[in-house]
Scaffold this active site. Structure first.
Site, short mmCIF file in Angstrom:
data_model
loop_
_atom_site.label_atom_id
_atom_site.label_comp_id
_atom_site.label_asym_id
_atom_site.label_seq_id
_atom_site.Cartn_x
_atom_site.Cartn_y
_atom_site.Cartn_z
N ASP A 118 0.87 -1.17 0.00
CA ASP A 118 0.00 0.00 0.00
C ASP A 118 0.92 1.23 0.00
O ASP A 118 2.13 1.12 0.23
CB ASP A 118 -0.89 -0.04 1.25
CG ASP A 118 -1.82 1.15 1.34
OD1 ASP A 118 -2.26 1.64 0.28
OD2 ASP A 118 -2.11 1.60 2.46
N ASP A 120 -0.13 5.15 1.11
CA ASP A 120 -0.34 6.05 2.26
C ASP A 120 -0.36 5.27 3.57
O ASP A 120 -1.08 4.30 3.72
CB ASP A 120 -1.67 6.80 2.09
CG ASP A 120 -1.64 7.76 0.92
OD1 ASP A 120 -1.15 8.88 1.09
OD2 ASP A 120 -2.12 7.37 -0.16
N ASP A 312 -2.03 -0.59 5.62
CA ASP A 312 -2.46 -0.04 6.92
C ASP A 312 -3.95 0.26 7.00
O ASP A 312 -4.46 0.58 8.06
CB ASP A 312 -1.71 1.27 7.18
CG ASP A 312 -2.26 2.43 6.37
OD1 ASP A 312 -2.37 2.29 5.12
OD2 ASP A 312 -2.61 3.47 6.96
#
Length: 379
Positions: A118, A120, A312
């Site tokens: 991922d 961000d 996240d």
């Protein structure tokens, strides 16, 4: 005080005119069914019941918005109070990927590791301005090094072009808009044995582009009265960020977005980390993108592959679930706080992600270094 783990479910959008072409997603709310024979229900009572349910939904939505805020005052207070028992129990279920590094690489024996990352909150820190979510040069070097040894993909909710501008590594695979916009590397860094996805371009939601652009403009117009709200066009989805919105205005923002969405039954809204995501109702997510990339790389239904996915956000859970269902792969959640997840391991922040990536490169290079030393000794 015990810290509570909150599962943020997908936000149901009321569809006032559901049609056969609309794809109802889990959690969607549809109009009340007609009253059964012999039951007289006035329209006034029905409207009152709907209003009450709507208020309850909005209240629950605001609570989930609070839960998605990593810096929320209550979470900080709970952390300051020292929630040791719950955190320890959570870490026992999702141990540090750094502490279990040897166990993870041992599982890759005889297998090809494929990295999924991922962006961000994983490769870059979460910042107030999403346009300023730059990754560090050291992180870029770590990702570049990983890509030299393993096929590597960035899987993000962001627009693919925007993620590329942040990462700036042409040798990676990019899956933007939650996997609805996939492209293979412009150049190969190491000629991975089964890498066949070079130049692949897959856009399963192309027909929704005009609708997405229309909703993007509508949301800009309708949310401009909410200070701090930022609407981002990610090509195949629209993100409404509320990280900089005063908490007192969260309810108004949520109701505004829901109001716009009622007119688009072919789109659905879900909630991520301080953001609302508006996407087509097609059955496509980061988990589907992971499967598509594995197949494109030549690893469909193979036992000699070990996918490693690090993310996240709640949207990464779709990928973690795919790994669990496959019975192979490593899901790593990036989080400082306990939360429900299908990931097997955890890392606390992007700095630990970078350390994990560098250790992976070092582990991969070690046999080669030993071989060179042997050759030099016998020369």
């Amino acid at each position: 005080m015990a810290q509570t783990s909150v599962v943020v479910s997908e936000v149901g959008i009321t569809a006032t005119a559901a049609t056969a072409t609309a794809c109802p997603c889990p959690g969607s709310l549809f109009p009340y069914p007609p009253p059964r024979a012999g039951m007289a229900v006035s329209r006034k009572c029905l409207r009152a019941a709907q209003a009450e349910l709507g208020a309850g939904m909005l209240s629950g939505l605001v609570e989930s918005m609070r839960a998605s805020s990593p810096t929320h005052a209550r979470a900080a207070a709970a952390l300051a109070a020292g929630v040791d028992d719950e955190h320890a129990a959570w870490m026992a279920r999702h141990p540090s990927a750094l502490a279990k590094f040897e166990e993870i690489v041992a599982a890759s024996k005889g297998k090809q590791i494929v990295m999924f990352l991922d962006y961000d909150g994983t490769l870059s820190p979460i910042v107030d301005d999403p346009d300023a979510a730059f990754m560090s040069e050291t992180m870029r070097m770590a990702v570049r090094s990983v890509a030299k040894h393993f096929p590597t993909a960035i899987v993000s909710g962001r627009c693919r072009d925007k993620v590329f501008e942040f990462v700036k590594l042409a040798e990676l695979y990019y899956a933007g808009s939650h996997g609805m916009d996939i492209k293979g590397p412009a150049k190969s860094s190491s000629g991975h044995a089964k890498s066949k996805a070079k130049g692949v371009l897959f856009q399963p939601a192309s027909e929704f582009l005009p609708m997405i652009e229309e909703v993007h403009q509508r949301l800009i117009e309708e949310t401009k009265h909410v200070a701090g709200a930022k609407v981002e066009n990610n090509k195949f989805c629209v993100s409404v960020h509320f990280r900089c919105v005063d908490e007192k205005s969260w309810g108004a923002l949520a109701e505004t977005v829901k109001g716009v969405m009622r007119e688009y039954p072919k789109l659905r809204m879900s909630q991520g980390r301080m953001v609302f995501e508006v996407r087509p109702t097609i059955k496509w997510d980061k988990g589907k993108a992971l499967e598509f990339l594995l197949e494109s790389l030549g690893f469909a239904d193979c036992s000699n592959v070990l996918p490693v996915y690090i993310g996240d956000d709640r949207t990464d859970e779709d990928a973690f679930k795919v790994l669990r269902r496959r019975g192979q792969g490593v899901g790593i959640l990036v989080s400082k706080h306990p939360k429900d997840t299908s990931a097997s391991f955890s890392l606390q922040e992007p700095a630990e992600v970078m350390e994990f990536l560098l250790r992976l490169v070092e582990w991969k290079q070690l046999p080669r270094a030993r071989l060179r030393l042997r050759r030099q000794a016998h020369a």
